[in-house]
Design a protein around this motif. Sequence first.
Motif, mmCIF file in Angstrom:
data_model
loop_
_atom_site.group_PDB
_atom_site.id
_atom_site.type_symbol
_atom_site.label_atom_id
_atom_site.label_comp_id
_atom_site.label_asym_id
_atom_site.label_seq_id
_atom_site.Cartn_x
_atom_site.Cartn_y
_atom_site.Cartn_z
ATOM 1 N N SER A 1 49.317 35.935 34.659
ATOM 2 C CA SER A 1 47.979 36.372 34.274
ATOM 3 C C SER A 1 48.091 37.469 33.224
ATOM 4 C CB SER A 1 47.209 36.876 35.502
ATOM 5 O OG SER A 1 47.903 37.951 36.116
ATOM 6 N N ASP B 1 51.369 39.739 33.468
ATOM 7 C CA ASP B 1 51.796 40.091 34.812
ATOM 8 C C ASP B 1 52.862 39.109 35.267
ATOM 9 O OD1 ASP B 1 50.437 42.407 35.544
ATOM 10 O OD2 ASP B 1 48.574 41.305 35.883
ATOM 11 N N ASP C 1 39.254 42.975 32.918
ATOM 12 C CA ASP C 1 39.424 43.780 34.136
ATOM 13 C C ASP C 1 38.073 44.059 34.785
ATOM 14 O OD1 ASP C 1 42.122 43.804 33.690
ATOM 15 O OD2 ASP C 1 42.166 45.813 32.794
ATOM 16 N N ARG D 1 46.909 40.997 31.213
ATOM 17 C CA ARG D 1 46.464 42.331 31.579
ATOM 18 C C ARG D 1 46.267 43.140 30.307
ATOM 19 N NH1 ARG D 1 52.020 44.841 34.196
ATOM 20 N NH2 ARG D 1 53.297 44.795 32.313
ATOM 21 N N GLN E 1 51.678 42.431 28.006
ATOM 22 C CA GLN E 1 50.333 41.966 28.346
ATOM 23 C C GLN E 1 50.333 40.924 29.460
ATOM 24 O OE1 GLN E 1 47.694 41.429 24.734
ATOM 25 N NE2 GLN E 1 49.655 41.630 23.680
ATOM 26 N N THR F 1 36.813 40.834 36.433
ATOM 27 C CA THR F 1 37.627 40.526 37.618
ATOM 28 C C THR F 1 37.256 41.431 38.784
ATOM 29 O OG1 THR F 1 39.470 39.809 36.211
ATOM 30 C CG2 THR F 1 39.995 40.367 38.494
#
Length: 659
Positions: A265, A261, A273, A267, A259, A276
């Motif tokens: 951060s 990056d 998402d 993901r 989860q 963003t």
Amino acid sequence: MELESVPGVGAKTAEALRELDDPERALSEGDVAALSRAPGISEGRAAHIARGAIRAEHDDPGGFAATPRTRELYEAALSLLQERTVTDYGAKRLETLYPSGVRSRIDEVRAFTERALEREPTPAVCEALSGVEPLVEPGDVRVRDRCLATGDAETYAAAQSAIPEVSVELVDDARQLAELARSYATVVVLDEAFAGVDVEGDVRVEPDALEEPASVVPERVLTFFARNRDAVRAAVAVHREADLEAPCDLDALASALDQLDEDGSVRGDEELDRLTTAVDDLDAAVSAAESVANDHLRAAIEERDVTIEGTDLLSLVERGAGVDSLLDRELADEYAAAVDRARDHLVDALQLRDTEAMARRAFPDEPTYPVEHEERVVSRLREELTATRDRRATQRKRAIADELASVRGAAQALVDAALELDVELAVARFAADFEATLPELTDEPGFDIEGGRSPLLDVPFEDVEPVDYRVDGVTVLSGVNSGGKTSTLDLVALVTILAHMGLPVPAESARVGRISELHYHAKTQGTLDAGAFETTLRDFGELVTDVTADRPVLVLVDELESITEPGAAATIIAGILESLTEREAAGVFVSHLAEDIVEAADADLSVDGIQAEGLVDGELRVNRSPVKGELARSTPELIVEKLAEDGDGFYAGLLEKFE
């Protein structure tokens, strides 16, 4: 353990070590991985400190490698081990292994070796190990979308120290708090006195926040795992491939890491998402919505049947002549339809939900051409989307950080265990490559090596001839030139060093008497001048004098006669051997003057010989294992013997001279 009592640890290093959770444990266990996590301490430095701590722990005076040649062979043995590590850490960690005369230290490493020899260094495990490295603590985390607020000076200072990643602000009242809420996405208030204050924005009163920094700055945990993600994943793979007992649920840890990056951060969250993407694509979506509206309105104007031709109307409109009244009078419905299309496009393109009503206000109802967005509304939409995105990101970060924070210690243990496994596997590979076995370590002087083969020779190991050699006291080793006398000494020294490191030795079996020091004197190139000769004699004098039952030594000397004239050399060597014999020391002196030494000695000295079996096609054939109690025949004698076999009386007479 007092930190500054460890050899090599001064005040500055001790201060750095105190930054660790348990420096005393790390020192007592020689934990290089933990020691290297102290500020400013490299793995090499950590290995040096660990070695000093180990010596202090076992009351080890050091000095086992008493001569340059002994140290060279220790370094050669260490290199053979380090070449079989996968990680840089493993190579450094092996530097904590050193030859010692202290039984407790030897036994400690032997227990480690016994575990290591049970390991199987499979290609899959080695491949997984290639990605493991010590975890690093990121020191550059900085969070700018939230702050801490307090009205107390002491709390202010404590907050700056405990959570340096965020700004800390002093506030006196709700008005100042409201100002902060307009500047930051989240404000965490540390004072209970502000509880119940109604301030617009994401303002939280959390008096215990300093006790749980991860709740305020989840990025601290997330960045740690993001920076170390590959190493932790590799450690997980090592545990699976090697079937190591894991300190946590490996699947859960791997899932949590997925989860993240590389930048820390989060993901894998559809809502985050979406938000963003909406923030990133807002300007482009607004511009596209304008184009949708204007394309629709242009087409409607061109096709509309009004008092003036559509093309003339377009010309007027494009010059701005009465556009509002013309549109309102003639194309009010078409304008409304065009604006609706723009609004629908903006909402659909950005997949807006809670902010849909605000987005629709970005295009006004009043007719204009070309259709243009309301910048004020778009700016507010951007602010709202950004704030919502940041709040969602913080929520997700906290959730994942809470999950990862609970296994941070386990992740560290996973990596440490994988790195230690690399050290064990290096020992296992060493034993396998050189067919090495753990020797028997006794308190009797001497050694007994069966099937010993040196990995230090300049030939493939499988081509090395095995050597059997036993010495229980002091002996002179004779042999033909190039018969293997020096390589035999090297083998004895290597086996002795490895045995005192607690490691396996390259032999079918071996018994090694425990010693405090190994004195290996390599062959001197050329005769020494008077000063150097005197120094050499003084060194041997001190050596002989210091040998006691409590300080046993093994002395290996290669052709000491090269330091002076042969006659004097034989007398000197005989005297040294007599003294070592009286003190029940063990030693091997390689010499071409074996007969002269025995004649010069007042005591019975043992002489062993590396026997030449003859000449075959001009090549010397040698039995590499010394024969006990037999003086080796010289190369000249063998050559004369071969010539005498041809029946020449001259050579037969010469041969009789050797008898």
